[in-house]
Design an enzyme around this catalytic site. Structure first.
Site, PDB file in Angstrom:
ATOM      1  N   HIS A  18      49.867  26.394  43.713  1.00  0.00           N
ATOM      2  CA  HIS A  18      49.480  27.787  43.977  1.00  0.00           C
ATOM      3  C   HIS A  18      50.644  28.680  43.546  1.00  0.00           C
ATOM      4  O   HIS A  18      51.809  28.269  43.644  1.00  0.00           O
ATOM      5  CB  HIS A  18      49.231  27.902  45.482  1.00  0.00           C
ATOM      6  CG  HIS A  18      48.661  29.203  45.939  1.00  0.00           C
ATOM      7  ND1 HIS A  18      49.427  30.331  46.090  1.00  0.00           N
ATOM      8  CD2 HIS A  18      47.404  29.563  46.297  1.00  0.00           C
ATOM      9  CE1 HIS A  18      48.663  31.319  46.533  1.00  0.00           C
ATOM     10  NE2 HIS A  18      47.428  30.888  46.657  1.00  0.00           N
TER      11      HIS A  18
ATOM     12  N   GLN B   3      46.987  23.825  52.792  1.00  0.00           N
ATOM     13  CA  GLN B   3      45.654  23.201  52.791  1.00  0.00           C
ATOM     14  C   GLN B   3      45.622  21.864  53.506  1.00  0.00           C
ATOM     15  O   GLN B   3      44.577  21.209  53.524  1.00  0.00           O
ATOM     16  CB  GLN B   3      45.157  23.024  51.343  1.00  0.00           C
ATOM     17  CG  GLN B   3      45.030  24.311  50.548  1.00  0.00           C
ATOM     18  CD  GLN B   3      43.902  25.226  51.027  1.00  0.00           C
ATOM     19  OE1 GLN B   3      43.074  24.849  51.863  1.00  0.00           O
ATOM     20  NE2 GLN B   3      43.871  26.442  50.525  1.00  0.00           N
TER      21      GLN B   3
ATOM     22  N   ASP C 284      54.270  22.552  50.622  1.00  0.00           N
ATOM     23  CA  ASP C 284      53.303  23.631  50.860  1.00  0.00           C
ATOM     24  C   ASP C 284      52.108  22.987  51.560  1.00  0.00           C
ATOM     25  O   ASP C 284      51.304  22.297  50.925  1.00  0.00           O
ATOM     26  CB  ASP C 284      52.917  24.250  49.513  1.00  0.00           C
ATOM     27  CG  ASP C 284      51.751  25.218  49.634  1.00  0.00           C
ATOM     28  OD1 ASP C 284      51.138  25.301  50.721  1.00  0.00           O
ATOM     29  OD2 ASP C 284      51.446  25.878  48.627  1.00  0.00           O
TER      30      ASP C 284
ATOM     31  N   CYS D 186      44.594  31.666  42.292  1.00  0.00           N
ATOM     32  CA  CYS D 186      46.064  31.791  42.292  1.00  0.00           C
ATOM     33  C   CYS D 186      46.728  30.569  41.678  1.00  0.00           C
ATOM     34  O   CYS D 186      47.808  30.151  42.121  1.00  0.00           O
ATOM     35  CB  CYS D 186      46.624  32.032  43.691  1.00  0.00           C
ATOM     36  SG  CYS D 186      45.996  33.524  44.436  1.00  0.00           S
TER      37      CYS D 186
ATOM     38  N   LYS E 108      44.268  29.959  57.890  1.00  0.00           N
ATOM     39  CA  LYS E 108      43.441  28.898  57.291  1.00  0.00           C
ATOM     40  C   LYS E 108      43.113  27.806  58.303  1.00  0.00           C
ATOM     41  O   LYS E 108      42.458  26.829  57.970  1.00  0.00           O
ATOM     42  CB  LYS E 108      44.179  28.282  56.097  1.00  0.00           C
ATOM     43  CG  LYS E 108      44.344  29.236  54.903  1.00  0.00           C
ATOM     44  CD  LYS E 108      44.918  28.499  53.727  1.00  0.00           C
ATOM     45  CE  LYS E 108      45.564  29.386  52.699  1.00  0.00           C
ATOM     46  NZ  LYS E 108      44.634  30.138  51.879  1.00  0.00           N
TER      47      LYS E 108
END
Ligand code: 7TS
Length: 406
Positions: free
Chosen positions: A119, A199, A196, A360, A222
């Site tokens: 991303h 997700q 990261d 993104c 999220k």
């Protein structure tokens, strides 16, 4: 009926004359009433600034804010609340590591390695670090299915590698990257790993000590929590040695005319009035997710992705991206020559929300040799009938554009 859908009041509505099917949780998830009520209750009963003054509301708010930090610590199994920094989200967390740790520790000759699937939030900060420090930015090579070959990835990490930054789960491919292995390989060479987890934390059990990652960032919005709150985890020894990048109230110990020093961890990285209501909402989201069970959510989301791929593959002209196995609850795709924005518009008219665009991830779009894709992403409130509606909507789209262009 999915037993959890009833907890999410927003889902109980018609959009464009049809019952809403929300398939855009990778962009942001919906919120259960338990979270909405926790935020409302915070404002109704304890709103006040934290860590200052002695009045009762102030201590209630401080207890609620610090209580949320302890929930986060337990949720990702960090060793200490000193390692849990509240901020605005994944983007802010990754930028803090880049602007503080990386700028102060990297120099010419050092290498940063990331994946082409990152991303922009986990890509542009490293471009900037490379420009500012003279370090070289390199990329892992992705296999055709969007995974990493372990032997190749291990070989790419050398004595020059000072930092590896990678998504735990790709927001486009659904790939689960081998973070634990990457951590051990980069540590063997003396570097650090930045994860990261935007997700992954919402969808699966994440244990920072088991992964042995040095830094890990994620966003509350999220994972059924409010917008505007996020978390950066960092190993205490690394965070202790790092300089803050935001200066002002809340983060100082003593201030002299020409010099100041900082509070201890984690507050030295939380300049200004913190996101108190957001943290309280995130704490309620964690309670909610834990009451369902992260393993249940993980299995459910993966099952829906498998079911969606099977059903979507019945449609001629569909192209699905990413690996077939070991992927999480999202499916990114294109349909014939229909532009994904047109596809999303037709689906929206049916009450079905999917995301279309580059997500993104412009370098990844080039790697996939497309300009954009559509993406359906799932969470605990979705079920197979949502996917059946999606598939029916896709068939309708195909028919419609077949008439227009056929
Ligand atoms: N990293 C990944 C892997 C993401 O999926 C996202 C957001 C971010 C970082 C940034 O998170 P933020 O909360 O700081 O904005 N991803 C998406 C998406 O896929 N569609 O909309 C936002």
């Amino acid at each position: 009926m999915n037993p959890y859908a009833k907890d999410f009041p927003i889902l109980d509505q018609q959009v464009n004359g049809n019952p809403l099917v929300y398939l855009d949780s990778a962009a942001t998830s919906q919120k259960p009433f338990q979270v909405i009520e926790a935020v409302e209750n915070y404002y109704k009963t304890m709103n006040s600034n934290v860590h200052r003054g002695v009045h009762t509301l102030g201590s209630r708010a401080t207890d609620a804010y610090e209580g949320a930090r302890e929930k986060v610590r337990r949720f990702i199994h960090a060793g200490s609340t000193r390692e849990i920094i509240f901020n605005r989200g994944t983007t802010t967390g990754l930028n803090l590591i880049a602007s503080s740790y990386a700028r102060d520790n990297l120099k010419e000759g050092d290498e940063i390695i990331i994946s082409p699937s990152e991303h922009h939030s986990n890509l542009i900060p490293w471009q900037q670090v490379a420009k500012k420090t003279g370090a070289t930015l390199k990329y892992f090579e992705l296999e055709p299915d969007g995974t990493l070959d372990h032997a190749k990835a291990k070989a790419a990490i050398t004595d020059r590698t000072k930092l590896v930054a990678i998504a735990h789960v790709s927001n486009v491919l659904g790939t689960v990257f081998p973070v634990k292995e990457l951590a051990s390989w980069v540590h063997a060479k003396g570097g650090v790993i930045v994860v990261d987890a935007a997700q992954s934390v919402p969808h699966m059990k994440v244990d920072v000590q088991d992964l042995d990652c040095d830094f890990l960032a994620f966003s509350g919005h999220k994972m059924a929590g409010p917008t505007g709150i996020g978390v950066l985890y960092g190993k205490e020894s690394l965070l202790n040695a790092m300089e803050p990048i935001e200066f002002g109230g809340e983060m100082i110990d003593t201030v002299e005319l020409y010099d100041s020093d900082w509070k201890e961890l984690p507050w030295k990285f939380e300049g200004g009035t913190p996101i108190i209501a957001g943290a309280v909402g995130l704490g309620a989201a964690i309670d909610y997710l834990e009451s369902v069970g992260m393993d249940t959510i993980d299995a459910h989301d993966r099952h829906l992705a498998r079911y969606a791929m099977e059903r979507m593959e019945e449609i001629e002209g569909i192209q699905i991206y990413g690996p077939r196995e070991n992927r999480t609850g999202l499916v990114t795709f294109n349909l014939d020559s229909v532009h994904p924005h047109d596809l999303a518009t037709v689906l929206d008219a049916e009450g079905i929300a999917v995301r279309a665009g580059h997500h993104c991830c412009q370098p990844l779009m080039r790697w996939l040799e497309v300009t954009a894709t559509a993406r359906a992403s799932f969470y605990l409130y979705n079920n197979e009938s949502d996917i059946d509606r999606l598939v029916a909507g896709l068939r309708k789209t195909k028919e419609y554009f077949g008439h227009v262009f056929g």
